[in-house]
Design an enzyme around this catalytic site. Structure first.
Site, PDB file in Angstrom:
ATOM      1  N   HIS A   9       1.007  -1.123  -0.104  1.00 29.85           N
ATOM      2  CA  HIS A   9      -0.076  -0.044  -0.037  1.00 29.85           C
ATOM      3  C   HIS A   9       0.960   1.374   0.025  1.00 29.85           C
ATOM      4  O   HIS A   9       1.956   1.256   0.192  1.00 29.85           O
ATOM      5  CB  HIS A   9      -0.730  -0.168   1.015  1.00 29.85           C
ATOM      6  N   GLU A  82      -2.416  -7.220   7.622  1.00 31.43           N
ATOM      7  CA  GLU A  82      -0.694  -7.313   7.938  1.00 31.43           C
ATOM      8  C   GLU A  82      -0.721  -8.233   9.085  1.00 31.43           C
ATOM      9  O   GLU A  82      -1.671  -8.278   9.714  1.00 31.43           O
ATOM     10  CB  GLU A  82      -0.292  -5.914   8.113  1.00 31.43           C
TER      11      GLU A  82
END
Length: 212
Positions: A9, A82
């Site tokens: 990202h 994550e």
């Protein structure tokens, strides 16, 4: 076979400060939004069949412009979260050395056998993310899939699918740049191939590099 374009990202403030960002939903910086726009401009010229992303906003807001450019709806998948860094979440390496020096030393020696206090087992994180990719590969056996996720998770996935010991993810893949393209080819029942690593979508947006 299915090609996956794995993208970390866009930049967040914590990444600019080299803080560990796990499950905390840290917003993108202005540069992070620029990196999302750059990814979208790249995606508009590609043949991509699906866009997958982590539920965290930093991944969703990076993926959504690219999906819009492709006329697709991004698929949010919890398996792409994550890794949970537990007590390390939000801290710099120096702050961890003050709060739990022995645990940090063990983590740096073997981040899989000795993950951060209160954090997630990296092997379990790799398993869930690989399960997500393998499911997409079965659905799109000749497809190209954009996956917007997170640095540690993607590096663990690369190690698992390329046959590299998970404990070496920080040595073999020391950093993934925000918004850069890492392409992996996954044949059914065969050995994955790494086609490119950290390739810029364009040269217009540079990324903060961190070394978690």
């Amino acid at each position: 076979m299915t090609d996956f374009i794995l993208v970390r990202h866009g930049e967040t403030q914590w990444h600019a400060e080299n803080r560990y960002a796990g499950r905390t939903d840290v917003p993108l910086t202005e540069l992070g939004h620029q990196q999302a726009a750059t990814l979208a401009a790249w995606a508009a010229g590609q043949r991509l069949d699906a866009v997958l992303c982590s539920p965290l906003s930093r991944a969703r807001l990076t993926a959504e412009p690219a999906a819009t450019a492709l006329g697709l709806t991004p698929r949010v998948d919890e398996r792409l979260y994550e890794v949970d860094f537990g007590r390390g979440d939000g801290l710099t390496r120096a702050e961890m050395a003050e709060e739990f020096p022995d645990a940090l030393a063990a983590f740096l020696a073997d981040p899989v056998a000795h993950h951060l206090p209160g954090g997630e087992d990296p092997a379990a994180a790799a398993d869930r993310a690989v399960d997500c990719l393998e499911e997409a590969a079965r659905e799109l056996p000749d497809g190209r899939v954009l996956v917007v996720a997170h640095s540690t998770l993607v590096r663990l996935v690369l190690c698992k699918l390329l046959g590299i010991p998970l404990a070496r993810y920080r040595q073999v893949f020391p950093a993934l740049e925000n918004g850069a393209l890492t392409e992996l080819r996954l044949p059914p029942g065969g050995q994955a191939s790494l086609l490119r690593l950290n390739a810029p979508a364009t040269a217009t947006a540079t990324a903060a590099t961190t070394t978690h």
